[in-house]
Design a protein around this motif. Structure first.
Motif, PDB file in Angstrom:
ATOM      1  N   VAL A 435       0.832  -1.200   0.000  1.00 49.29           N
ATOM      2  CA  VAL A 435       0.000   0.000   0.000  1.00 49.29           C
ATOM      3  C   VAL A 435       0.869   1.254   0.000  1.00 49.29           C
ATOM      4  O   VAL A 435       0.576   2.241  -0.690  1.00 49.29           O
ATOM      5  N   ALA A 436       1.981   1.216   0.745  1.00 45.12           N
ATOM      6  CA  ALA A 436       2.901   2.354   0.777  1.00 45.12           C
ATOM      7  C   ALA A 436       3.552   2.539  -0.584  1.00 45.12           C
ATOM      8  O   ALA A 436       3.728   3.676  -1.055  1.00 45.12           O
ATOM      9  N   ARG A 437       3.913   1.436  -1.237  1.00 40.80           N
ATOM     10  CA  ARG A 437       4.546   1.528  -2.565  1.00 40.80           C
ATOM     11  C   ARG A 437       3.596   2.136  -3.586  1.00 40.80           C
ATOM     12  O   ARG A 437       4.018   2.890  -4.480  1.00 40.80           O
ATOM     13  N   TRP A 438       2.317   1.824  -3.462  1.00 41.19           N
ATOM     14  CA  TRP A 438       1.333   2.408  -4.364  1.00 41.19           C
ATOM     15  C   TRP A 438       1.080   3.881  -4.066  1.00 41.19           C
ATOM     16  O   TRP A 438       0.489   4.575  -4.889  1.00 41.19           O
ATOM     17  N   GLY A 439       1.485   4.349  -2.901  1.00 42.82           N
ATOM     18  CA  GLY A 439       1.251   5.742  -2.541  1.00 42.82           C
ATOM     19  C   GLY A 439      -0.171   6.039  -2.118  1.00 42.82           C
ATOM     20  O   GLY A 439      -0.654   7.174  -2.275  1.00 42.82           O
ATOM     21  N   VAL A 440      -0.851   5.055  -1.536  1.00 45.38           N
ATOM     22  CA  VAL A 440      -2.242   5.246  -1.111  1.00 45.38           C
ATOM     23  C   VAL A 440      -2.272   6.239   0.050  1.00 45.38           C
ATOM     24  O   VAL A 440      -1.594   6.052   1.060  1.00 45.38           O
TER      25      VAL A 440
END
Length: 477
Positions: A435-440
């Protein structure tokens, strides 16, 4: 990320995970939601559920599936169940096999009449259609429930799945080309299969009907079914394609309350496809999802690659039906399917790509979930898997084929994620990193102090994720 624990004092509203069945038809839906939201949205429920899966559901389902093959033949049943059976129980077990066979005959006969009426030309008015659907669900629920009596008559130690583990060479021959080989089998064909739509039933919020079509997957090749709930004004309604959990035959049990129901009440069109080898797609002599969990790792790869093609077919149907937002979503296995479909949709036609995601318990590392988490010993011990030639180093590259690797096709704020800090089924930390990698952003990312099974139950108390999905769909242009 947002912590759902602050909403524990909210009054119950919204749906609950399909993995939670409160089989008390006399209770109203609101009462069942209250019971589940109050009692089951607690960490203790995760430990109890995992214990029940290991010792009741999976072994009970395995011997129930063996009974389907054996019929009323006691000797054939004993041969199919690799565990000592005390022969002084022969009469009792034979009687149970007879009851199972009778329930199966009734369920399949009603299902056949249902098919001929809902998808065929047999005449029926709305009242008759509703009665037939009720009869189908009742008969199938009764047949499903016969597994419990048989389980209690047999020894404590029973197999949890019928294993069909492929050798590394066999898997290499199909998926040895890595992501390119997987994506080739997961990419929808240029000409999509035709979809049949059943007759519709009126509901309080619109109508419900079913879709069916031939799976475009050469590895599957069976018939796909999807249950659709459509609002009264469906011209530009948002659509949610929502996947279910592993071994959950959601369209064949009474008393299930699911995560998508509240969104249907908010004006979403909900499409609920049956995953490969589940429900009507379960092979003869197998319980729903058994092929997927028992054929390591080929079953996992075949089911995911096939499901992605099938979701593309449903996306095309939804886009032709409405100009509203298209959302991919799901719980557990369904969440993993939806995030993988969105991830690989960058090679699909633009109109097939989703505008948003709604993920209830998911992770970024399938290898860790299968090999290191609570699933590692659920169906087959590492020693059994190793006896077929599989080591962690050999298996990991194949399991990694179903991990998200691309930039998502939607804006990060259009991804709604719910993770459980205590999730040991789909490891929490890997999901958090994904989720952090997606920038949510924080308003779309929810972390609750719950486990894999109690996270969906928390939606009874905390509907903020549903509110966020509705907000995203309302702002879609």
């Amino acid at each position: 990320m947002r912590d759902g624990s602050i909403a524990q004092d909210q009054m119950p509203s919204g749906p609950v995970a399909e993995t939670v069945a409160v089989h008390q038809p006399a209770l109203s839906t609101n009462v069942r939601r209250f019971v589940v939201g109050t009692l089951l949205a607690r960490p203790w429920f995760d430990h109890a559920t995992l214990f029940g899966l290991k010792h009741m559901f999976f072994p009970g389902s395995r011997v129930w599936a063996a009974a389907a093959d054996a019929g009323t033949d006691y000797a054939a049943f004993c041969a199919a169940v690799p565990t000592p059976v005390r022969h002084e129980k022969r009469e009792k077990i034979t009687n149970t096999l007879t009851k199972i066979a009778e329930a199966r005959t009734i369920a399949f006969a009603v299902e056949d009449a249902w098919e001929q009426t809902f998808f065929g030309t047999r005449a029926a008015d709305p009242i008759q259609l509703r009665a037939l659907e009720s009869a189908r669900l009742t008969a199938r629920h009764a047949y499903n429930s016969t597994r419990w009596g048989l389980r209690l008559q047999l020894p404590t130690t029973l197999p949890r799945a019928k294993l069909a583990i492929e050798t590394p060479d066999a898997v290499e021959a199909v998926y040895g080309g890595g992501i390119a080989a997987f994506d080739k089998r997961a990419t929808p064909p240029a000409v999509l299969p035709l979809i049949e739509q059943s007759r519709a039933l009126p509901t309080a919020h619109g109508s419900e009907f079913w879709l069916r079509f031939k799976s475009p997957s050469a590895r599957l090749g069976d018939t796909v079914y999807a249950h659709v709930h459509e609002p009264h004004d469906a011209r530009n309604a948002p659509t949610l394609i929502f996947g279910h959990g592993v071994c959950v035959d959601f369209d064949h049990w009474k008393g299930l309350i699911d995560e998508s129901q509240a969104l249907a009440e908010r004006g979403f069109r909900i499409i609920r496809p049956e995953a490969p080898w589940h429900g009507r797609r379960a092979p003869a002599g197998r319980f729903g999802g058994e092929r997927q969990i028992g054929a390591f790792p080929m079953g996992l790869l075949d089911s995911f690659s096939g499901a992605l093609q099938e979701w593309a077919v449903l996306s095309d149907w939804a886009r032709k039906r409405s100009t509203g937002a298209l959302v991919f979503g799901g719980s557990s296995l369904g969440a993993m399917t939806s995030q993988l479909a969105a991830d690989r949709s960058h090679t699909w036609a633009p109109h097939l790509r989703p505008d948003a995601l709604f993920l209830v318990t998911h992770t970024g590392d399938m290898a860790a979930a299968i090999m290191e988490g609570a699933l590692a010993n659920l169906w087959a011990s590492p020693e059994v898997v190793k006896s077929f030639g599989w080591t962690p180093d050999l298996a990991r590259p194949y399991l990694a084929l179903v991990n998200p690797v691309n930039t998502m096709p939607m804006k990060p704020e259009n991804i709604v994620s719910i993770l459980g800090r205590r999730d040991v089924i789909l490891p929490f930390e890997s999901g958090r990193q994904l989720v952090a990698r997606w920038g949510v952003p924080e308003r779309s990312a929810f972390i609750w102090d719950r486990g894999h099974f109690s996270v969906p139950s928390m939606l009874i108390r905390n509907t903020a994720p549903l509110d966020r999905v509705s907000e995203i769909a309302a702002g879609y242009r």
